[in-house]
Design a protein around this motif. Structure first.
Motif, PDB file in Angstrom:
ATOM      1  N   LEU A   1       0.826  -1.209   0.000  1.00  0.00           N
ATOM      2  CA  LEU A   1       0.000   0.000   0.000  1.00  0.00           C
ATOM      3  C   LEU A   1       0.859   1.258   0.000  1.00  0.00           C
ATOM      4  O   LEU A   1       0.600   2.194  -0.766  1.00  0.00           O
ATOM      5  CB  LEU A   1      -0.927   0.011   1.216  1.00  0.00           C
ATOM      6  N   VAL A   2       1.871   1.278   0.832  1.00  0.00           N
ATOM      7  CA  VAL A   2       2.747   2.451   0.898  1.00  0.00           C
ATOM      8  C   VAL A   2       3.485   2.635  -0.427  1.00  0.00           C
ATOM      9  O   VAL A   2       3.571   3.754  -0.957  1.00  0.00           O
ATOM     10  CB  VAL A   2       3.735   2.323   2.081  1.00  0.00           C
ATOM     11  N   LEU A   3       4.002   1.542  -0.981  1.00  0.00           N
ATOM     12  CA  LEU A   3       4.730   1.640  -2.248  1.00  0.00           C
ATOM     13  C   LEU A   3       3.824   2.095  -3.388  1.00  0.00           C
ATOM     14  O   LEU A   3       4.227   2.924  -4.214  1.00  0.00           O
ATOM     15  CB  LEU A   3       5.368   0.293  -2.586  1.00  0.00           C
ATOM     16  N   MET A   4       2.602   1.581  -3.450  1.00  0.00           N
ATOM     17  CA  MET A   4       1.682   1.980  -4.519  1.00  0.00           C
ATOM     18  C   MET A   4       1.292   3.452  -4.383  1.00  0.00           C
ATOM     19  O   MET A   4       1.150   4.154  -5.385  1.00  0.00           O
ATOM     20  CB  MET A   4       0.438   1.096  -4.524  1.00  0.00           C
ATOM     21  N   ALA A   5       1.118   3.922  -3.164  1.00  0.00           N
ATOM     22  CA  ALA A   5       0.774   5.328  -2.960  1.00  0.00           C
ATOM     23  C   ALA A   5       1.911   6.241  -3.399  1.00  0.00           C
ATOM     24  O   ALA A   5       1.683   7.250  -4.078  1.00  0.00           O
ATOM     25  CB  ALA A   5       0.436   5.572  -1.482  1.00  0.00           C
ATOM     26  N   ILE A   6       3.138   5.876  -3.055  1.00  0.00           N
ATOM     27  CA  ILE A   6       4.286   6.683  -3.461  1.00  0.00           C
ATOM     28  C   ILE A   6       4.438   6.662  -4.976  1.00  0.00           C
ATOM     29  O   ILE A   6       4.678   7.702  -5.604  1.00  0.00           O
ATOM     30  CB  ILE A   6       5.561   6.194  -2.752  1.00  0.00           C
TER      31      ILE A   6
END
Length: 76
Positions: free
Chosen positions: A9-14
């Motif tokens: 989730l964090v990687l996709m948001a970034i």
């Protein structure tokens, strides 16, 4: 297991914030929403997971793509 999904989730948001092509950003947000629905399912909220998958990954993606297409854009 859930830690892996939270990291995704964090990687996709970034990635969605950093990418220049708007269509690719919308695709990344759709993947974000699908992963979020998996997280909701693991948290024992299947009704919220189904709503997130339908609205977040389905309807909003179609609306974003239609708006990008109608505006003639694609590059930010």
């Amino acid at each position: 297991m859930i830690n892996m999904f939270l990291l995704i989730l964090v990687l996709m948001a970034i990635c969605a914030l950093e990418v220049k092509d708007l269509i690719n950003a919308v695709i990344m947000l759709a993947v974000f929403s699908l992963v979020m629905s998996i997280v909701f399912y693991y948290l024992k909220a299947p009704d919220v997971a189904m709503a997130e998958a339908a609205v977040g990954a389905g309807v909003s993606t179609v609306i974003f793509v239609a708006a990008i297409h109608r505006s003639g854009g694609g590059r930010a």
